[in-house]
Design an enzyme around this catalytic site. Structure first.
Site, PDB file in Angstrom:
ATOM      1  N   GLY A  48       7.925  -1.919  -0.847  1.00 23.66           N
ATOM      2  CA  GLY A  48       7.522  -2.319  -2.065  1.00 23.66           C
ATOM      3  C   GLY A  48       6.965  -1.238  -3.064  1.00 23.66           C
ATOM      4  O   GLY A  48       7.214  -1.379  -4.313  1.00 23.66           O
ATOM      5  N   THR A  49       6.324  -0.308  -2.593  1.00 25.50           N
ATOM      6  CA  THR A  49       5.964   0.928  -3.374  1.00 25.50           C
ATOM      7  C   THR A  49       7.255   1.653  -3.997  1.00 25.50           C
ATOM      8  O   THR A  49       7.348   1.870  -5.300  1.00 25.50           O
ATOM      9  CB  THR A  49       5.333   1.808  -2.583  1.00 25.50           C
ATOM     10  OG1 THR A  49       3.760   1.184  -2.065  1.00 25.50           O
ATOM     11  CG2 THR A  49       5.171   3.102  -3.348  1.00 25.50           C
ATOM     12  N   GLN A  93       1.812  -9.749  -3.195  1.00 25.90           N
ATOM     13  CA  GLN A  93       0.789 -10.324  -2.755  1.00 25.90           C
ATOM     14  C   GLN A  93       1.230 -11.944  -2.620  1.00 25.90           C
ATOM     15  O   GLN A  93       0.669 -12.829  -1.610  1.00 25.90           O
ATOM     16  CB  GLN A  93      -0.478 -10.481  -3.096  1.00 25.90           C
ATOM     17  CG  GLN A  93      -1.095  -8.840  -2.865  1.00 25.90           C
ATOM     18  CD  GLN A  93      -1.489  -8.745  -1.263  1.00 25.90           C
ATOM     19  OE1 GLN A  93      -1.410  -9.766  -0.441  1.00 25.90           O
ATOM     20  NE2 GLN A  93      -1.331  -7.577  -0.589  1.00 25.90           N
ATOM     21  N   SER A 132       7.508  -6.729  -1.327  1.00 27.38           N
ATOM     22  CA  SER A 132       7.078  -6.254  -0.041  1.00 27.38           C
ATOM     23  C   SER A 132       7.414  -7.056   0.926  1.00 27.38           C
ATOM     24  O   SER A 132       6.690  -7.884   1.435  1.00 27.38           O
ATOM     25  CB  SER A 132       5.937  -5.444  -0.002  1.00 27.38           C
ATOM     26  OG  SER A 132       5.946  -4.735   1.236  1.00 27.38           O
ATOM     27  N   ALA A 133       8.488  -6.776   2.070  1.00 30.49           N
ATOM     28  CA  ALA A 133       8.645  -7.690   3.055  1.00 30.49           C
ATOM     29  C   ALA A 133       7.400  -7.908   4.014  1.00 30.49           C
ATOM     30  O   ALA A 133       7.311  -8.923   4.603  1.00 30.49           O
ATOM     31  CB  ALA A 133      10.143  -7.290   3.699  1.00 30.49           C
ATOM     32  N   HIS A 134       7.058  -6.664   4.425  1.00 31.60           N
ATOM     33  CA  HIS A 134       6.035  -6.802   5.550  1.00 31.60           C
ATOM     34  C   HIS A 134       4.927  -7.674   5.225  1.00 31.60           C
ATOM     35  O   HIS A 134       3.947  -7.807   6.005  1.00 31.60           O
ATOM     36  CB  HIS A 134       5.496  -5.386   6.050  1.00 31.60           C
ATOM     37  CG  HIS A 134       4.888  -4.544   5.127  1.00 31.60           C
ATOM     38  ND1 HIS A 134       3.472  -4.335   5.306  1.00 31.60           N
ATOM     39  CD2 HIS A 134       5.277  -3.741   4.061  1.00 31.60           C
ATOM     40  CE1 HIS A 134       2.894  -3.517   4.436  1.00 31.60           C
ATOM     41  NE2 HIS A 134       4.032  -3.303   3.746  1.00 31.60           N
ATOM     42  N   CYS A 181     -17.582   3.419   0.802  1.00 31.01           N
ATOM     43  CA  CYS A 181     -17.847   3.941   1.770  1.00 31.01           C
ATOM     44  C   CYS A 181     -16.889   4.093   3.132  1.00 31.01           C
ATOM     45  O   CYS A 181     -16.975   4.524   3.994  1.00 31.01           O
ATOM     46  CB  CYS A 181     -19.191   3.369   2.634  1.00 31.01           C
ATOM     47  SG  CYS A 181     -20.457   3.093   1.370  1.00 31.01           S
TER      48      CYS A 181
END
Lengths: 458, 458
Positions: free
Chosen positions: B69-70, B177, B194-196, B320
């Site tokens: 996807g990136t 998403q 993005s497939a995953h 954090c």
């Protein structure tokens, strides 16, 4: 099975399949996360990196996984060129590199860089002196494949690396074809590989950058894989890739002997059993599993179809199969015949009986294609003292067939003038002359297309 | 199973696993080859493209598969920005985009382009007017996610697409998403996925470019995937990705109702059962499976460890946990509390009893972290009429804890001056004031770090 195109892609190794299945269950989570599933994926990824680094002969922190060998080349070349931009913008590549390297060079040139192509001999090999001559004070990077993907010729990587090192220039080695067989020796700086060439799954390449090489990753930032390969890590495929690299390496020495004997057999018997064949590539410095030959008066695509019908899957660098209708840049750079070109690349475990079946089927396949193409009669006409063959509008291998038909019609010392507008003729007519002991006088522009002048010597 | 981080990566869907296994045997060869194995791979690839295009709602020839996807975002943004370079070099993004979009924007800016970030409301949503205001005559591209990855807020994509379309500007939608839940409606121009994230394997992204959008692929040329995604196609993973997209879509409507009920439960019960919690993200326009909340006086990393020990895998946008020690840019842009931040993102099929177990475990986990952190006594000193809290050198959430400890020590109308050099305090002290009904007067440079002034209102 007659799948003889391992140089394009190898079938999945059983070890890769097993590792992939196991890590689909264990390694699907994000390795950057701190919870259990993430830690498990991270451990698998780290172990795969260690295994791959051991196989390559580098430190684990020098190796990143990319999404393909092509991506590894693109990222590796761009990263070094950017990292060494202050040195200059000159890039050296050999004339027979894989298209991923040559396309990187084109992109570099389009962006204002300069590129020198190092020529090869008739066997497809560069020599170190050629790289030495090409080096300049502004050379940022040199690229050389470990072995050629079309003809199997192994390149003198260690010698070229020495020449580059002496000049302070990093050498990028595209090791896609050889990494399954062993480490690349010598003082290279950057190395790339592709898992599906060694029986790993598609979707995994590797990029190794030695410590000390100036490297500036290009493209948008991404924290994964040391910033050198953007996108979510494909952990299951990476695990499978590393596992299969270890597995093929364990068998490599023994399998190399076996496949070399089989390709030797093809090298020796094809020219004996099929007339007018030229075996190309270096006869000694070559990969064990690749053998390439070209058949006169045959077009590659028809021959591939004949062989496919007979159950054999091979590829061709012939001008007649590529969608662009230009001959393979590799065969062109070697100056060898490109028509009727066939590359046989045996996968690990290729069976001897399949190779024998192939040798049995080849003469008939070549004869069938030649029969089909043999029909057209050359339209020849004597003009002054020159026999003119008008092959305008005809494609490889027709111009050469027409030339062969009429060469006997002129006296020894006489000329044949072949008119052709086929790009491949530029390569194939001189190659035919060399094979046939005739003289290629040269080419000259004609009213349409190009005139190729051939003198009959015998 | 307590894996509640589906927004990072979803476990492999059984259908994806089955399709992957089958196509490892059938689809490993090069789909560009003409022999049997190549034709088989090509057929699988074509069928997967048809299936994915149908799920997205586009033509098959508008969709290419990338390696993640990136990569789809990087290639999509770069391609449109280059294709529309003659229009100008202005890019619009929302402030809450995924890092792949923001990093593309950074790269564009570094290369001489200009970028406008559209702000979001406290729920994390942009409005169409914000995009309208940002549009300029030289705007080449606007980007907007379909839904936010950290807080689940759904964006008004169709409205923003209308505004962009009226100005002739293409809209790139990062649908990572939401694509498993349904098509993205409206007149977008470019879409990425993005497939995953939908239960497909890692290693597959998709990039859709509508016909008519000017697009110039960047990077070295490569003939695969219409020249838009370099490298050997990962056919087995692509087949699995397309199969799982169809599978999750078939269950989506029913599963959305079920998961929405579960996240509603978390939204309602966490603030009741844990003190000092702020649930963030739009309460109505949101994805079914994501719920995010922040806990005062808690650091995210400790809380994640506590929950991991209890068997729950969640993530955090808290300052954090990140390696950079800066709070999530999403929470920052929303102006909400970032400390003790927890994102729960339920995978398809998440069990009700696991959610109940989580709700049972959370109060104890928060209390344990607060107990550990509650130890430090604030070093407070009255200086003139202002109570000074020296939190220099202390990290989130300590400055807020120290502020909370002393606010009762000044009279109503009195001031507390918190000295801090922690970047997160900039965000968390104003957020605490809003939650507690105190006035955040502002910040000013101090001798060391920054002084945050807070007036006690009640």
């Amino acid at each position: 099975m007659g799948y003889f195109d391992a140089a394009s892609s190898a079938p999945l190794h059983p070890v890769a399949r097993q590792a992939l299945l196991a890590s689909l269950d264990e390694g699907w989570a994000d390795p950057a996360r701190l919870y259990r599933e993430g830690r498990r994926a991270r451990m698998l990824l780290d172990a795969a990196r260690e295994a791959a680094a051991e196989a390559v002969g580098c430190r684990a922190d020098e190796l990143v996984f990319t999404s393909s060998g092509t991506r590894a080349v693109h990222a590796g070349a761009a990263g070094v060129l950017a990292g060494r931009r202050r040195v200059g913008r000159h890039l050296i590549v050999s004339a027979v590199e894989h298209s991923s390297v040559l396309h990187s060079a084109d992109a570099h040139e389009a962006a204002g860089g300069t590129v020198t192509q190092v020529t090869v001999d008739r066997g497809g090999s560069v020599d170190a002196a050629g790289y030495g001559d090409a080096l300049r004070p502004d050379t940022a990077l040199a690229c050389l494949q470990s072995a050629n993907h079309e003809v199997g010729t192994e390149q003198p990587v260690a010698e070229v690396a020495d020449v580059c090192r002496a000049a302070g220039v990093p050498l990028l080695v595209d090791a896609a074809q050889s990494l399954g067989w062993g480490r690349v020796e010598g003082g290279w700086s950057v190395l790339t590989g592709s898992a599906h060439k060694w029986g790993g799954p598609p979707g995994v390449g590797l990029l190794v950058v030695r410590k000390g090489v100036r490297f500036a990753a290009q493209g948008p930032a991404d924290e994964r894989e040391s910033g050198r390969a953007a996108g979510f890590e494909n952990v299951p495929a990476i695990v499978a890739a590393a596992a299969s690299l270890r597995a093929v390496r364990a068998e490599a020495a023994q399998e190399a002997v076996r496949l070399r004997e089989l390709t030797e057999r093809i090298r020796a018997r094809v020219p004996r059993e099929v007339a007018d064949v030229e075996v190309v590539g270096d006869p000694r410095r070559r990969l064990p599993g690749i053998v390439t030959f070209s058949c006169l008066y045959v077009d590659g695509e028809s021959l591939l179809h004949e062989l496919d019908r007979a159950g054999f899957s091979v590829s061709s660098g012939s001008s007649c199969t590529s969608s662009t209708l230009t001959p393979s840049h590799v065969l062109k750079a070697m100056g060898v015949l490109s028509e009727g070109n066939v590359r046989v690349s045996l996968p690990f475990g290729a069976a001897e009986e399949d190779v024998e079946r192939f040798l049995g089927a080849l003469p008939g396949a070549v004869a069938a294609v030649r029969r089909t193409l043999g029909a057209p009669e050359p339209r020849a006409a004597v003009r002054d003292d020159v026999l003119v063959v008008d092959s305008l509008g005809k494609r490889c291998p027709i111009p050469v067939i027409e030339l062969a038909r009429v060469i006997g019609d002129v006296p020894v010392g006489g000329l044949v003038r072949v008119l052709s507008d086929d790009e491949a003729a530029r390569l194939d007519i001189p190659a035919w002359c060399e094979m046939r002991g005739q003289e290629y006088v040269g080419e000259e522009p004609a009213e349409r297309g190009t005139a190729h002048l051939v003198r009959r010597l015998g």
